[in-house]
Design an enzyme around this catalytic site. Structure first.
Site, PDB file in Angstrom:
ATOM      1  N   SER A 177       0.855  -1.193   0.000  1.00 23.89           N
ATOM      2  CA  SER A 177       0.000   0.000   0.000  1.00 23.89           C
ATOM      3  C   SER A 177       0.885   1.235   0.000  1.00 23.89           C
ATOM      4  CB  SER A 177      -0.893   0.005   1.243  1.00 23.89           C
ATOM      5  OG  SER A 177      -1.449   1.291   1.395  1.00 23.89           O
ATOM      6  N   HIS A 192      -1.578  -1.363  -3.978  1.00 24.63           N
ATOM      7  CA  HIS A 192      -2.835  -0.964  -3.335  1.00 24.63           C
ATOM      8  C   HIS A 192      -2.805   0.560  -3.174  1.00 24.63           C
ATOM      9  CE1 HIS A 192      -6.275  -1.614  -0.578  1.00 24.63           C
ATOM     10  NE2 HIS A 192      -5.743  -0.652   0.148  1.00 24.63           N
ATOM     11  N   ASP A 217      -4.817   3.852  -1.768  1.00 27.21           N
ATOM     12  CA  ASP A 217      -5.864   4.306  -0.850  1.00 27.21           C
ATOM     13  C   ASP A 217      -6.323   5.709  -1.206  1.00 27.21           C
ATOM     14  OD1 ASP A 217      -6.094   2.146   1.130  1.00 27.21           O
ATOM     15  OD2 ASP A 217      -3.984   2.567   1.468  1.00 27.21           O
ATOM     16  N   MET A 254      -8.588   8.693  -0.184  1.00 27.81           N
ATOM     17  CA  MET A 254      -9.306   9.197   1.003  1.00 27.81           C
ATOM     18  C   MET A 254      -9.732  10.642   0.763  1.00 27.81           C
ATOM     19  SD  MET A 254      -6.867   7.761   4.018  1.00 27.81           S
ATOM     20  CE  MET A 254      -6.274   6.064   4.031  1.00 27.81           C
ATOM     21  N   HIS A 268      -8.651   1.424  -3.530  1.00 24.94           N
ATOM     22  CA  HIS A 268      -9.533   1.327  -2.365  1.00 24.94           C
ATOM     23  C   HIS A 268     -10.122   2.713  -2.116  1.00 24.94           C
ATOM     24  CE1 HIS A 268      -9.553   0.504   2.325  1.00 24.94           C
ATOM     25  NE2 HIS A 268     -10.770   0.672   1.825  1.00 24.94           N
ATOM     26  N   MET A 286     -12.126   5.350  -0.249  1.00 21.14           N
ATOM     27  CA  MET A 286     -12.703   5.706   1.050  1.00 21.14           C
ATOM     28  C   MET A 286     -13.270   7.111   0.896  1.00 21.14           C
ATOM     29  SD  MET A 286      -9.644   4.074   3.290  1.00 21.14           S
ATOM     30  CE  MET A 286      -8.631   3.946   1.839  1.00 21.14           C
ATOM     31  N   MET A 331     -11.589  -4.855   6.373  1.00 21.52           N
ATOM     32  CA  MET A 331     -10.669  -3.918   7.025  1.00 21.52           C
ATOM     33  C   MET A 331     -10.329  -4.451   8.417  1.00 21.52           C
ATOM     34  SD  MET A 331      -9.896  -1.530   4.977  1.00 21.52           S
ATOM     35  CE  MET A 331      -8.893  -0.637   6.171  1.00 21.52           C
ATOM     36  N   ASP A 357      -6.858  -5.787   4.916  1.00 20.23           N
ATOM     37  CA  ASP A 357      -6.110  -4.527   4.862  1.00 20.23           C
ATOM     38  C   ASP A 357      -6.047  -3.900   6.249  1.00 20.23           C
ATOM     39  OD1 ASP A 357      -5.056  -2.063   4.111  1.00 20.23           O
ATOM     40  OD2 ASP A 357      -6.843  -1.404   3.017  1.00 20.23           O
TER      41      ASP A 357
END
Ligand code: DX5
Ligand code: ZN
Length: 236
Positions: free
Chosen positions: A15, A40, A42, A44, A73, A75, A144, A182
């Protein structure tokens, strides 16, 4: 019993949340070893989670400048507003949080219709029931094992039972979705996470928080192989 054994086909997904954002591509290339297929990423938005990270243009750059498949991913709140941007970038996997989207089934369909593998993610306090009725439509379920938002947190032990339960459902339904985990994964717990049924193992701090990134990946792989070996011994 043998159908309950975890698949040998596990992957470590570094990640980049724990990488140096000032030189992302360079950092990503540090894990350019044969064992790594996916990065990966993220995303956000500062609302669904307190932290802010990347938008679609950075995902696009990573795709352009590295050879990795991208596991994105999301979020973010108000998914419907931003989803088209991420569909356009065409990552390999696009995962949405069940807590952040009202029309989960529609979102998953949209992702798949765009030729992208669809994932659904569950926060630690969210029951597996939240994804039960979309399981036939998804390629991946992300459990998660920390509260999303930050790298370097402690693995929540109750996640193990949740992974096992999801794996039981998967076996019962003869389903094909991948179980991804994760948060807080490290050499001392990755074996248990794998044995519980997870195949895609995300690691931020355990890879990019370490000085020698290729060695960090190999340490995680060896820990899984050690768990596999022990399981083999236990079964004799
Ligand atoms: C947390 C992110 C994770 C994070 C994991 O919200 O979804 O992907 O990078 O980092 P570690 O492995 O350090 O817990
Ligand atoms: Zn993540």
């Amino acid at each position: 019993m043998s159908t309950q054994l975890p698949s040998n086909n596990f992957r470590i997904l570094p990640s980049i949340l724990s990488a140096d954002f000032g030189k992302l591509v360079e950092e990503a290339r540090q894990v350019d070893i044969a064992e790594i297929e996916y990065l990966h990423v993220d995303v956000m938005d500062g609302h669904f989670v307190p932290n802010l990270t990347f938008g679609p243009r950075i995902v696009e750059s990573l795709k352009k400048h590295t050879r990795f498949k991208l596991d994105v991913h999301l979020m973010i709140e108000q998914l419907e507003r931003q989803l088209p941007w991420f569909l356009e970038v065409q990552p390999d996997i696009l995962t949405v949080h069940v807590e952040a989207v009202t029309h989960l089934h529609r979102a998953v369909r949209q992702i798949r219709e765009s030729g992208i593998q669809a994932g659904v993610a569950l926060n630690p306090a969210t029951s597996l029931e939240a994804v039960r009725w979309v399981l036939e439509e998804v390629d991946l379920v992300l459990i998660m094992s920390v509260n999303p938002g930050f790298g370097g947190q402690q693995f929540i032990p109750a996640s193990l039972e949740k992974i096992k339960e999801l794996n039981r459902w998967k076996i019962e339904q003869k389903a094909h979705f991948v179980i991804e985990v994760d948060g807080g994964i490290a050499p001392d717990n990755i074996g248990a996470v794998y044995l519980a049924g997870a195949e895609y193992l995300v690691a931020g701090n355990a890879v990019f928080g370490q000085k020698d990134r290729p060695k960090a990946v190999k340490d995680l792989i060896h820990a899984v192989q050690e768990a596999q070996r022990k399981l083999g011994l236990m079964e004799i």
